[in-house]
Design a protein around this motif. Structure first.
Motif, PDB file in Angstrom:
ATOM      1  N   PRO A 137       0.700  -1.132  -0.034  1.00 43.08           N
ATOM      2  CA  PRO A 137      -0.109   0.108   0.064  1.00 43.08           C
ATOM      3  C   PRO A 137       0.986   1.310   0.072  1.00 43.08           C
ATOM      4  N   PRO A 138       0.298   2.287  -0.832  1.00 47.52           N
ATOM      5  CA  PRO A 138       1.189   3.351  -0.821  1.00 47.52           C
ATOM      6  C   PRO A 138       1.300   4.264   0.741  1.00 47.52           C
ATOM      7  N   SER A 139       2.430   4.881   0.796  1.00 49.27           N
ATOM      8  CA  SER A 139       2.393   5.596   2.116  1.00 49.27           C
ATOM      9  C   SER A 139       1.381   6.602   2.191  1.00 49.27           C
ATOM     10  N   PHE A 140       0.763   6.983   3.262  1.00 52.13           N
ATOM     11  CA  PHE A 140      -0.161   8.085   3.403  1.00 52.13           C
ATOM     12  C   PHE A 140       0.574   9.025   4.292  1.00 52.13           C
ATOM     13  N   LEU A 141       1.901   8.797   4.287  1.00 56.45           N
ATOM     14  CA  LEU A 141       2.742   9.855   5.063  1.00 56.45           C
ATOM     15  C   LEU A 141       3.613  10.680   4.121  1.00 56.45           C
ATOM     16  N   ARG A 142       3.369  10.464   2.896  1.00 52.42           N
ATOM     17  CA  ARG A 142       4.133  11.421   1.830  1.00 52.42           C
ATOM     18  C   ARG A 142       4.305  12.573   2.167  1.00 52.42           C
ATOM     19  N   GLN A 143       3.186  13.196   2.625  1.00 57.38           N
ATOM     20  CA  GLN A 143       3.394  14.719   2.682  1.00 57.38           C
ATOM     21  C   GLN A 143       4.425  14.995   3.800  1.00 57.38           C
ATOM     22  N   LEU A 144       4.982  14.157   4.668  1.00 58.92           N
ATOM     23  CA  LEU A 144       5.861  14.595   5.601  1.00 58.92           C
ATOM     24  C   LEU A 144       7.306  14.365   5.277  1.00 58.92           C
ATOM     25  N   LYS A 145       7.523  14.072   4.024  1.00 63.64           N
ATOM     26  CA  LYS A 145       8.896  13.955   3.346  1.00 63.64           C
ATOM     27  C   LYS A 145       9.505  15.142   3.523  1.00 63.64           C
ATOM     28  N   PRO A 146       9.031  16.462   3.199  1.00 66.92           N
ATOM     29  CA  PRO A 146       9.712  17.530   2.915  1.00 66.92           C
ATOM     30  C   PRO A 146      10.236  18.000   4.380  1.00 66.92           C
ATOM     31  N   LEU A 147       9.204  17.727   5.472  1.00 65.80           N
ATOM     32  CA  LEU A 147       9.697  18.182   6.954  1.00 65.80           C
ATOM     33  C   LEU A 147      10.611  16.937   7.291  1.00 65.80           C
ATOM     34  N   TRP A 148      10.794  15.701   6.870  1.00 72.24           N
ATOM     35  CA  TRP A 148      12.014  14.994   7.231  1.00 72.24           C
ATOM     36  C   TRP A 148      12.982  15.431   6.672  1.00 72.24           C
ATOM     37  N   VAL A 149      13.260  15.975   5.309  1.00 70.21           N
ATOM     38  CA  VAL A 149      14.493  16.175   4.811  1.00 70.21           C
ATOM     39  C   VAL A 149      14.905  17.643   5.582  1.00 70.21           C
ATOM     40  N   ALA A 150      13.897  18.401   5.615  1.00 67.75           N
ATOM     41  CA  ALA A 150      14.234  19.703   6.381  1.00 67.75           C
ATOM     42  C   ALA A 150      15.002  19.467   7.938  1.00 67.75           C
ATOM     43  N   LEU A 151      14.586  18.325   8.468  1.00 71.17           N
ATOM     44  CA  LEU A 151      15.452  18.044   9.833  1.00 71.17           C
ATOM     45  C   LEU A 151      16.544  17.146   9.496  1.00 71.17           C
ATOM     46  N   VAL A 152      16.754  16.248   8.546  1.00 68.02           N
ATOM     47  CA  VAL A 152      17.897  15.590   8.406  1.00 68.02           C
ATOM     48  C   VAL A 152      19.134  16.451   7.785  1.00 68.02           C
ATOM     49  N   VAL A 153      18.824  17.441   6.973  1.00 67.94           N
ATOM     50  CA  VAL A 153      20.043  18.137   6.277  1.00 67.94           C
ATOM     51  C   VAL A 153      20.558  18.910   7.641  1.00 67.94           C
ATOM     52  N   PRO A 154      19.875  19.885   8.505  1.00 65.05           N
ATOM     53  CA  PRO A 154      20.669  20.174   9.570  1.00 65.05           C
ATOM     54  C   PRO A 154      21.243  19.351  10.515  1.00 65.05           C
ATOM     55  N   GLY A 155      20.368  18.138  10.825  1.00 64.94           N
ATOM     56  CA  GLY A 155      20.996  17.004  11.652  1.00 64.94           C
ATOM     57  C   GLY A 155      22.204  16.404  11.220  1.00 64.94           C
ATOM     58  N   PHE A 156      22.534  16.481   9.947  1.00 66.48           N
ATOM     59  CA  PHE A 156      23.712  15.800   9.404  1.00 66.48           C
ATOM     60  C   PHE A 156      24.821  17.033   9.684  1.00 66.48           C
ATOM     61  N   VAL A 157      24.622  18.250   9.393  1.00 66.38           N
ATOM     62  CA  VAL A 157      25.471  19.207   9.899  1.00 66.38           C
ATOM     63  C   VAL A 157      25.944  19.358  11.053  1.00 66.38           C
ATOM     64  N   LEU A 158      24.833  19.043  12.065  1.00 64.33           N
ATOM     65  CA  LEU A 158      25.385  19.134  13.487  1.00 64.33           C
ATOM     66  C   LEU A 158      26.084  17.769  13.760  1.00 64.33           C
ATOM     67  N   ALA A 159      25.783  16.644  13.133  1.00 59.94           N
ATOM     68  CA  ALA A 159      26.444  15.463  13.469  1.00 59.94           C
ATOM     69  C   ALA A 159      28.009  15.549  13.041  1.00 59.94           C
ATOM     70  N   ILE A 160      28.332  16.262  11.835  1.00 56.58           N
ATOM     71  CA  ILE A 160      29.484  16.548  11.276  1.00 56.58           C
ATOM     72  C   ILE A 160      30.313  17.403  12.395  1.00 56.58           C
ATOM     73  N   LEU A 161      29.722  18.248  12.902  1.00 57.43           N
ATOM     74  CA  LEU A 161      30.333  19.283  14.005  1.00 57.43           C
ATOM     75  C   LEU A 161      30.415  18.515  15.207  1.00 57.43           C
ATOM     76  N   ALA A 162      29.491  17.569  15.671  1.00 53.45           N
ATOM     77  CA  ALA A 162      29.816  16.835  16.812  1.00 53.45           C
ATOM     78  C   ALA A 162      31.069  15.988  16.710  1.00 53.45           C
ATOM     79  N   ALA A 163      31.191  15.260  15.507  1.00 52.19           N
ATOM     80  CA  ALA A 163      32.089  14.342  15.241  1.00 52.19           C
ATOM     81  C   ALA A 163      33.464  15.128  15.311  1.00 52.19           C
ATOM     82  N   PHE A 164      33.658  16.452  15.259  1.00 50.84           N
ATOM     83  CA  PHE A 164      34.752  17.288  15.322  1.00 50.84           C
ATOM     84  C   PHE A 164      35.078  18.001  16.480  1.00 50.84           C
ATOM     85  N   GLN A 165      34.020  17.337  17.539  1.00 48.70           N
ATOM     86  CA  GLN A 165      34.155  18.029  18.977  1.00 48.70           C
ATOM     87  C   GLN A 165      33.838  19.534  18.998  1.00 48.70           C
ATOM     88  N   VAL A 166      32.908  20.020  17.941  1.00 50.22           N
ATOM     89  CA  VAL A 166      32.653  21.475  17.734  1.00 50.22           C
ATOM     90  C   VAL A 166      31.200  21.617  18.588  1.00 50.22           C
TER      91      VAL A 166
END
Length: 401
Positions: free
Chosen positions: A190-219
């Motif tokens: 069945p197709p996902s009925f949560l497709r409309q949340l994809k933009p929000l998911w991407v909007a969180l994971v992009v800064p999340g990845f930036v923060l993850a990189i900073l954390a890896a370098f102890q910033v």
């Protein structure tokens, strides 16, 4: 998988049952956590910090790793079925290679070929021994060197195990005869009925990845991005990302094993563990799955220590000789969830590398499900056979290192 020949009604009933179990377990866990948080400020801080750490330290890296892997997979159009057909004499090492690839896609396609009578039992042993399932993405994201080593180990041990089984039993041992009914096309999930949340998911994971990189370098990212109104943005981005991932995973329809794969034209990039669809859909689905289990494992560890005062690392150190055995036995459980928990415990320093290696060899990921459905005897024998090399690897490493 279409090889399972499920009717649309059976497939939907299965998906609905899984969805109901998810909602029940996640809802019950959420209520317990809310009750605990309401009673103790310290517990509330632990829960929020755990949600944030799971997302920033693990999920963001897993999403990036998945995106890279799936994009390359689609770019090069990896065709597992064609590889097995083209190199029949090399079925065992080819099956081991496909199984060693992160995720379950390659392993599921090899199992598909086995249940259709197109691959031997040695190839089945090789792929189930080599595969680590979705837990491989967790290792690659957090400890790339160990992840690469596990890939190489799975390839070698899987190949040797498959060759040994073929030498002992012969290539036709427990071979399933091809059944024309297996070619029937199953329904799509069945197709996902949560497709409309994809933009929000991407909007969180992009800064999340930036923060993850900073954390890896102890910033200190809060010092960089914090404001008077929001002094700790890292915490709240992490909490929001974890909650969104868990909610999407909980409420998404469970994928049908009868869906998404045309076994006449098998293709790894159309047979992921969690769902079909485009690259972004697969990244979101698999990242959400890993996030849910990582949060679960983190909470068990952090709240377990807080509520009991027991040092789990010290406890496992006392029972060190038994820990690899426990990890190997957990690997007998079908699915990727328990294996993600073991990988999380290893990455947190709770269990040793010997336990992680034993679990990686023992576990079969989601690839075991189609085998259980159509060839239960072969599936049981195969998963028991993979236990022996897992014990050898786990205790061999434990003994020498």
């Amino acid at each position: 998988m279409s090889v399972l020949v499920l009717t649309a009604k059976q497939s939907w009933n299965r998906s609905r049952a899984i969805l109901q179990r998810r909602v029940t377990w996640v809802g019950g866990t959420a209520l317990l956590l809310l009750a605990l948080a309401s009673q103790s400020a310290e517990a509330r801080e632990i829960i929020l910090a755990t949600l944030a750490d799971a997302y920033i330290q693990v999920s963001a890296f897993v999403a990036a790793t998945l995106a890279l892997f799936y994009a390359l997979e689609r770019l090069f159009k990896v065709d597992a079925g064609a590889l097995l057909a083209r190199y029949a004499r090399w079925q065992v090492p080819v099956a081991a290679f496909l199984g060693a690839l992160p995720g379950c896609g390659g392993a599921i396609v090899v199992v598909t070929q086995y249940v259709r009578g197109r691959a031997g039992f040695g190839a089945l042993i090789a792929v189930l021994t080599a595969t680590m399932g979705d837990a491989a993405f967790l290792l690659l994201a957090q400890e790339p060197a160990i992840g690469a080593a596990v890939f190489a180990l799975g390839l070698v041990v899987g190949t040797l195990s498959g060759w040994v089984v073929d030498a002992v039993h012969g290539p036709d041992f427990l071979r399933r005869q091809a059944d024309p009914a297996d070619d029937a096309k199953g329904p799509t999930a069945p197709p996902s009925f949560l497709r409309q949340l994809k933009p929000l998911w991407v909007a969180l994971v992009v800064p999340g990845f930036v923060l993850a990189i900073l954390a890896a370098f102890q910033v200190d990212s809060d010092a960089l991005f914090g404001t008077a109104l929001l002094p700790n943005p890292t915490l709240w981005i992490g909490v929001a990302g974890s909650l969104l991932a868990i909610a999407m995973w909980t409420l998404s329809p469970a994928p049908s094993l009868a869906a998404n794969v045309d076994v006449d034209e098998p293709d790894v990039h159309t047979a992921p563990c969690a769902s079909g669809g485009g690259t972004l859909a697969r990244v979101i689905s698999d990242t959400n799955f890993v996030t849910a289990w990582v949060v679960f494992a983190f909470l068990i560890y952090e709240l377990g220590v807080y509520l009991t005062g027991i040092d789990l690392k010290a406890l496992f150190a006392v029972w060190a000789p038994v820990v690899p055995l426990i990890a190997v036995l957990l690997g007998l459980l079908p699915g990727c969830g328990p294996q993600v928990v073991v990988a999380t415990l290893y990455l947190n320093g709770v269990v040793p590398l010997s336990a992680q290696l034993g679990n990686a060899i023992s576990n079969d990921g989601d690839a075991l499900f189609p085998a259980i459905a159509l060839a239960p005897r072969a599936a049981i024998v195969a998963t028991l056979y993979t236990t022996l090399p897992a014990l050898i690897v786990a205790y061999g490493y434990w003994w020498f290192w």
